[in-house]
Design a protein around this motif. Structure first.
Motif, mmCIF file in Angstrom:
data_model
loop_
_atom_site.group_PDB
_atom_site.id
_atom_site.type_symbol
_atom_site.label_atom_id
_atom_site.label_comp_id
_atom_site.label_asym_id
_atom_site.label_seq_id
_atom_site.Cartn_x
_atom_site.Cartn_y
_atom_site.Cartn_z
ATOM 1 N N GLU A 2 0.979 -1.099 -0.023
ATOM 2 C CA GLU A 2 0.163 0.180 0.103
ATOM 3 C C GLU A 2 0.833 1.272 0.100
ATOM 4 O OE1 GLU A 2 -2.785 -0.243 3.372
ATOM 5 O OE2 GLU A 2 -3.893 -1.884 2.537
ATOM 6 N N ALA A 3 0.412 2.492 -0.476
ATOM 7 C CA ALA A 3 0.986 3.491 -0.450
ATOM 8 C C ALA A 3 1.340 4.040 1.183
ATOM 9 C CB ALA A 3 0.015 4.823 -1.043
ATOM 10 N N LEU A 4 2.652 4.768 0.938
ATOM 11 C CA LEU A 4 2.887 5.235 2.349
ATOM 12 C C LEU A 4 1.918 6.255 3.023
ATOM 13 C CD1 LEU A 4 6.744 5.677 1.444
ATOM 14 C CD2 LEU A 4 5.860 3.732 2.503
ATOM 15 N N HIS A 27 12.819 7.723 5.624
ATOM 16 C CA HIS A 27 13.704 7.551 7.174
ATOM 17 C C HIS A 27 12.677 7.680 8.140
ATOM 18 C CE1 HIS A 27 15.597 9.374 10.625
ATOM 19 N NE2 HIS A 27 16.694 8.681 10.187
ATOM 20 N N ASP A 28 11.822 8.663 8.130
ATOM 21 C CA ASP A 28 10.668 8.948 9.076
ATOM 22 C C ASP A 28 9.708 7.689 8.982
ATOM 23 O OD1 ASP A 28 9.259 10.662 10.883
ATOM 24 O OD2 ASP A 28 7.500 10.785 9.408
ATOM 25 N N GLU A 29 9.157 7.265 7.674
ATOM 26 C CA GLU A 29 8.211 6.033 7.868
ATOM 27 C C GLU A 29 9.112 4.826 8.542
ATOM 28 O OE1 GLU A 29 4.869 6.639 5.712
ATOM 29 O OE2 GLU A 29 5.859 7.789 7.180
ATOM 30 N N ILE A 30 10.220 4.834 8.506
ATOM 31 C CA ILE A 30 11.006 3.636 9.038
ATOM 32 C C ILE A 30 11.099 3.968 10.501
ATOM 33 C CG2 ILE A 30 13.099 2.382 9.413
ATOM 34 C CD1 ILE A 30 13.577 2.793 6.229
ATOM 35 N N ASP A 31 11.308 5.078 10.975
ATOM 36 C CA ASP A 31 11.693 5.377 12.392
ATOM 37 C C ASP A 31 10.229 5.298 13.040
ATOM 38 O OD1 ASP A 31 14.224 5.578 12.622
ATOM 39 O OD2 ASP A 31 14.274 7.969 12.795
ATOM 40 N N ARG A 32 9.033 5.607 12.394
ATOM 41 C CA ARG A 32 7.809 5.431 13.394
ATOM 42 C C ARG A 32 7.215 4.108 13.230
ATOM 43 N NH1 ARG A 32 3.771 7.901 11.541
ATOM 44 N NH2 ARG A 32 4.186 8.363 9.191
ATOM 45 N N GLY A 33 7.947 3.361 12.461
ATOM 46 C CA GLY A 33 7.409 1.908 12.236
ATOM 47 C C GLY A 33 6.309 1.674 11.583
ATOM 48 N N VAL A 34 5.831 2.525 10.404
ATOM 49 C CA VAL A 34 4.956 2.395 9.411
ATOM 50 C C VAL A 34 5.741 1.243 8.685
ATOM 51 C CG1 VAL A 34 4.005 3.528 7.589
ATOM 52 C CG2 VAL A 34 4.099 4.669 9.717
ATOM 53 N N ASP A 39 9.844 -5.280 6.055
ATOM 54 C CA ASP A 39 9.065 -4.892 4.964
ATOM 55 C C ASP A 39 9.716 -4.634 3.800
ATOM 56 O OD1 ASP A 39 6.891 -5.302 6.872
ATOM 57 O OD2 ASP A 39 6.363 -3.266 7.261
ATOM 58 N N ALA A 40 9.110 -4.828 2.668
ATOM 59 C CA ALA A 40 9.696 -4.340 1.437
ATOM 60 C C ALA A 40 9.177 -2.990 1.256
ATOM 61 C CB ALA A 40 8.997 -5.163 0.379
ATOM 62 N N LEU A 41 9.993 -1.942 0.658
ATOM 63 C CA LEU A 41 9.567 -0.653 0.303
ATOM 64 C C LEU A 41 8.926 -0.906 -1.229
ATOM 65 C CD1 LEU A 41 11.893 0.143 2.375
ATOM 66 C CD2 LEU A 41 12.429 2.157 1.086
ATOM 67 N N PRO A 42 8.154 0.231 -1.313
ATOM 68 C CA PRO A 42 7.838 0.350 -2.802
ATOM 69 C C PRO A 42 8.427 0.226 -3.724
ATOM 70 C CG PRO A 42 6.573 1.864 -1.170
ATOM 71 C CD PRO A 42 7.629 1.336 -0.494
ATOM 72 N N THR A 43 8.284 -0.275 -4.863
ATOM 73 C CA THR A 43 9.204 -0.170 -5.942
ATOM 74 C C THR A 43 9.645 1.106 -6.531
ATOM 75 O OG1 THR A 43 7.558 -0.105 -7.773
ATOM 76 C CG2 THR A 43 8.025 -2.373 -6.898
ATOM 77 N N GLU A 44 10.901 1.065 -7.142
ATOM 78 C CA GLU A 44 11.283 2.536 -7.566
ATOM 79 C C GLU A 44 10.193 3.237 -8.398
ATOM 80 O OE1 GLU A 44 14.971 1.883 -9.698
ATOM 81 O OE2 GLU A 44 16.044 1.016 -8.064
ATOM 82 N N GLN A 45 9.506 2.291 -9.254
ATOM 83 C CA GLN A 45 8.557 3.253 -10.145
ATOM 84 C C GLN A 45 7.178 3.624 -9.488
ATOM 85 O OE1 GLN A 45 8.662 3.929 -13.464
ATOM 86 N NE2 GLN A 45 6.971 5.187 -12.856
ATOM 87 N N THR A 46 7.077 2.678 -8.144
ATOM 88 C CA THR A 46 5.835 3.154 -7.675
ATOM 89 C C THR A 46 6.123 4.791 -6.643
ATOM 90 O OG1 THR A 46 5.097 1.017 -7.186
ATOM 91 C CG2 THR A 46 4.504 2.750 -5.513
ATOM 92 N N GLN A 75 19.306 -7.090 -5.420
ATOM 93 C CA GLN A 75 19.522 -7.080 -6.895
ATOM 94 C C GLN A 75 18.448 -7.879 -7.417
ATOM 95 O OE1 GLN A 75 21.423 -5.057 -8.564
ATOM 96 N NE2 GLN A 75 20.285 -5.818 -10.327
ATOM 97 N N GLY A 76 17.387 -7.489 -8.187
ATOM 98 C CA GLY A 76 16.224 -8.089 -8.621
ATOM 99 C C GLY A 76 15.002 -8.524 -7.820
ATOM 100 N N VAL A 77 15.097 -7.998 -6.581
ATOM 101 C CA VAL A 77 14.020 -8.401 -5.981
ATOM 102 C C VAL A 77 13.409 -6.932 -5.307
ATOM 103 C CG1 VAL A 77 13.332 -9.538 -3.597
ATOM 104 C CG2 VAL A 77 15.393 -10.269 -5.213
ATOM 105 N N GLY A 78 14.085 -6.073 -4.508
ATOM 106 C CA GLY A 78 13.684 -4.946 -4.109
ATOM 107 C C GLY A 78 14.577 -4.419 -3.027
ATOM 108 N N SER A 79 13.870 -3.607 -2.254
ATOM 109 C CA SER A 79 14.444 -2.993 -1.052
ATOM 110 C C SER A 79 13.682 -3.294 0.172
ATOM 111 C CB SER A 79 14.745 -1.494 -1.151
ATOM 112 O OG SER A 79 15.434 -0.938 -2.263
ATOM 113 N N PHE A 80 14.457 -3.776 1.322
ATOM 114 C CA PHE A 80 13.945 -4.325 2.250
ATOM 115 C C PHE A 80 14.346 -3.515 3.629
ATOM 116 C CE2 PHE A 80 13.465 -7.239 -0.700
ATOM 117 C CZ PHE A 80 12.181 -8.106 -0.660
#
Length: 267
Positions: A2-4, A27-34, A39-46, A75-80
């Motif tokens: 879902e969108a941030l 950084h704020d979303e990570i620090d606040r626990g959102v 968790d996977a971050l949204p894709t680069e295109q998203t 690589q090829g999977v995403g950011s976590f």
């Protein structure tokens, strides 16, 4: 995913580079626990679509998050999201000097300015020193990466000039040099404020002009009299100010106060 929760377009009008704005949002979303560890971050295109920025901007923001240990890029999977930050439990029982010793161990210092000059009016009044004072500006860098973490500015009695030389300041921390000179601190008054980075401090902290900074002012008393003033600048994207108090201190609220500089508009 879902969108941030803080979805909004970043803006060039903010005076902060777009990739840095996106870094701060994530950084704020990570620090606040959102965004929790694993968790996977949204894709680069998203992220491009959500924030109205280019893929290059997104990649720079993600690279900064990865460099500081907030995320892991696969690589090829995403950011976590990675588990980040030490527990605050180790603060219990640590003294103010313990913190200074830890900073000395983890960083290396660069003396940027060392001279005698008249201090700003507010500092002169706080110290009761209308004449010239010894003026020292230093940058503390993370020992491993060289990243600037702290800019400190000290105003001290001029008669310490022979003790606080550049070679001495590079070899030992300021508080140890003062102790060796017979300066015994009996009280420190701390003030924590926020400000916007001007060109000089932005350069020293390697951040953008207009970025938010934390300032910790310390007025140091010796034998009941204001002796010297030390100011520390931090980037909130890299550093935090941690306070620890005992239950007894919380009961008395000794030494803790909030000051509000609010001007009333005339009716």
């Amino acid at each position: 995913m879902e969108a941030l929760t803080t979805v909004r377009e970043v803006s060039t009008a903010a005076g902060v580079p777009l990739h840095r704005q996106l870094f701060l949002v994530l950084h704020d979303e990570i620090d606040r626990g959102v965004l929790a560890p694993g968790d996977a971050l949204p894709t680069e295109q998203t992220l491009c679509d959500q924030f109205g920025v280019s893929r290059i901007t997104v990649r720079r923001a993600l690279a900064d998050l990865a460099e500081q240990g907030y995320i892991e890029r696969r690589q090829g999977v995403g950011s976590f999201v990675r588990a980040h930050g030490a527990s605050n439990a180790d603060l219990a029982g640590r003294s103010y000097l313990d913190g200074l010793r830890q900073a000395q161990f983890e960083t290396e210092v660069e003396v940027v300015e060392l001279d005698s000059r008249r201090p700003p009016r507010a500092i002169a009044e706080a110290l009761g020193a209308p004449g010239e004072l010894l003026h020292i500006v230093r940058v503390r860098r993370q020992r491993r990466t060289g990243e600037p973490l702290i800019v400190s500015e000290a105003w001290l009695p001029a008669d310490l000039a022979d003790t606080l030389t550049e070679s001495a300041l590079l070899a030992e921390p300021l508080y140890e040099l003062l102790g060796e000179a017979g300066v015994v601190v009996d009280r420190v008054r701390h003030e924590i404020t926020a400000e916007i980075a001007g060109p000089r401090n932005a350069r020293l902290l390697d951040t953008a002009i207009g970025a938010a900074l934390l300032r910790v002012n310390r007025l140091v008393f010796v034998a009941g009299v204001a002796h010297h003033h030390l100011s520390v600048l931090l980037s909130p994207s890299r550093s935090r100010v941690l306070l620890s108090q005992t239950g007894a201190e919380l009961e008395s609220i000794d030494g803790l106060a909030f000051a509000h500089d609010v001007r009333r508009e005339p009716r």
